[in-house]
Write an enzyme that holds these catalytic residues in place. Structure first.
Site, short mmCIF file in Angstrom:
data_model
loop_
_atom_site.label_atom_id
_atom_site.label_comp_id
_atom_site.label_asym_id
_atom_site.label_seq_id
_atom_site.Cartn_x
_atom_site.Cartn_y
_atom_site.Cartn_z
N HIS A 1 0.85 -1.20 0.00
CA HIS A 1 0.00 0.00 0.00
C HIS A 1 0.88 1.24 0.00
CE1 HIS A 1 -2.88 3.04 1.36
NE2 HIS A 1 -3.85 2.19 1.04
N CYS B 1 -3.98 2.28 -4.47
CA CYS B 1 -4.93 3.11 -3.72
C CYS B 1 -4.98 4.47 -4.42
CB CYS B 1 -4.49 3.25 -2.27
SG CYS B 1 -5.65 4.24 -1.29
N HIS C 1 -7.83 -0.12 -4.22
CA HIS C 1 -8.67 0.72 -3.38
C HIS C 1 -9.13 1.89 -4.24
CE1 HIS C 1 -6.44 -0.57 0.60
NE2 HIS C 1 -7.07 -1.57 0.00
N HIS D 1 -12.25 4.71 1.52
CA HIS D 1 -12.89 5.60 2.50
C HIS D 1 -14.09 6.36 1.93
CE1 HIS D 1 -8.54 5.92 4.21
NE2 HIS D 1 -9.04 4.71 4.33
N TYR E 1 -15.18 4.36 7.18
CA TYR E 1 -15.65 3.01 6.90
C TYR E 1 -17.10 2.78 7.31
CZ TYR E 1 -11.00 1.71 5.45
OH TYR E 1 -9.82 1.62 4.75
#
Length: 366
Positions: free
Chosen positions: A206, A244, A271, A317, A330
């Site tokens: 990540h 992400c 993500h 998110h 979340y």
């Protein structure tokens, strides 16, 4: 693509059955929140987690995150011991039928924001980062801020037992340079990727969130050059990236479409998240819908389709909307809206590609 949703297990406020009601979502990405970095994930623990989802008719697509012990990142004498533990965890995950693991290689903090409950004009709440605010803080201030704004929830990447020793952690990394950190990652990958290949568990590192330095700590997952270096260091499909879009994309210099077209075959997990640029090194996390922020989510989805990505993807998110109380970023509602939007983008782009291909075939056959 495998449409998924992140879930925090027993401590999550969202019932698994509610996730199951989202069209097209057949699986989740989970974690063992009680495990500290460096501990072996035992088979019985993993199976208990997996069964908590399969008993509800959902698959466990992967884990995020299997955290890396600081001894590995800082290259202390104990690192080989913790690397062996990590290898065993990978073997145990595979034995339980789990073949994807997200991780990060960030010193001290898993991520940083300066406001977890920023109120937007419409009354929704967003996560926000403002570098001017951070520059007035020290690491202990950051720890207190996140702890104070977490709404009582345990946050991934902010392990209480570990960060209570924040002064010692900062001391541990004070002489670790960016080059040192990269070499320590390379050492780790050279040790664990053969096991990943053996048991078929793909890793996805990540990025730094945000993708720049803070508190004088080294960062090695900020941009495309960093990613190229990591992927070249250990050239295996099992050494991959968690793309992400909201972490990399928080830097306007990072072009997500360029990322995808260059490293598409090494993206092991996605993500999908939008952000709005508010100034120099200042941004907030917004709805996934392109016009809500500064990223072109349609172009990002098209690029993923163009390179043939068919792995696990989830909405990242979301805002806190409709009065929901949940782990910051979340909640259920905004992420459910987000994944519906993602699926709509995917369907429209895929059908347009099919139409274009049929038209081209008709012209060729004339």
């Amino acid at each position: 693509m495998k449409w998924s949703f992140r879930h925090y297990g027993k401590k999550d406020t969202i019932p698994v059955q509610h996730i199951k009601q989202i069209p097209g979502v057949k699986g989740v990405v989970g974690t063992l929140l009680g495990k500290l970095p460096g501990e072996v994930w035992e088979i019985d623990e993993i199976m208990e987690l997996k069964n908590s989802f399969t008993d509800e008719g959902m698959e466990l697509y992967g884990i995020e995150s299997v955290a890396i012990h600081d001894a590995i990142k800082a290259a202390t004498p104990e690192r080989d011991y913790y690397i062996e533990n990590y290898k065993q965890t990978l073997r145990n995950l595979a034995a339980c039928g789990i073949h994807l693991a997200c991780y990060s290689f960030k010193p001290v903090f898993g991520w940083t924001k300066t406001d977890l409950n920023f109120e937007n004009e419409d009354g929704s709440l967003s996560l926000l980062y403002d570098d001017e605010v951070l520059q007035q803080m020290n690491p202990r201030d950051m720890y207190k801020l996140i702890k104070g704004q977490s709404n009582g929830f345990q946050l991934s990447g902010w392990e209480e037992d570990r960060l209570q020793k924040i002064d010692a952690l900062m001391e541990l990394y004070k002489d670790v340079s960016e080059e040192d950190l990269f070499n320590n990652l390379k050492y780790f990958l050279e040790a664990v990727i053969p096991v990943c290949e053996e048991v078929d568990v793909k890793l996805g590192i990540h990025p730094d969130d945000p993708p720049w330095e803070n508190f004088g700590l080294p960062k090695i997952t900020r941009n495309l050059n960093d990613v190229r270096r990591i992927l070249t260091a250990v050239p295996s499909d099992y050494n991959g990236i968690t793309l992400c879009t909201g972490a990399f994309g928080a830097d306007p210099n990072n072009d997500m479409v360029e990322f995808i077209h260059e490293i598409g075959n090494r993206i092991n997990f996605v993500h999908f998240r939008n952000v709005e640029f508010l100034g120099y090194r200042k941004f907030k996390e917004v709805a996934h819908y392109s016009p809500a922020g500064s990223l072109d989510m349609h172009a990002i989805m098209k690029a993923l389709i163009d390179v043939g990505f068919n792995g696990v993807i989830r909405p990242d998110h979301g805002r806190m909307i409709w009065g929901e109380k949940a782990i910051p970023g979340y909640g259920l509602y905004d992420r459910a809206l987000g994944i519906a939007y993602m699926q709509g983008l995917h369907e429209s782009i895929t059908k347009m590609n099919e139409t274009v291909a049929k038209s081209a075939e008709l012209i060729t056959n004339r």
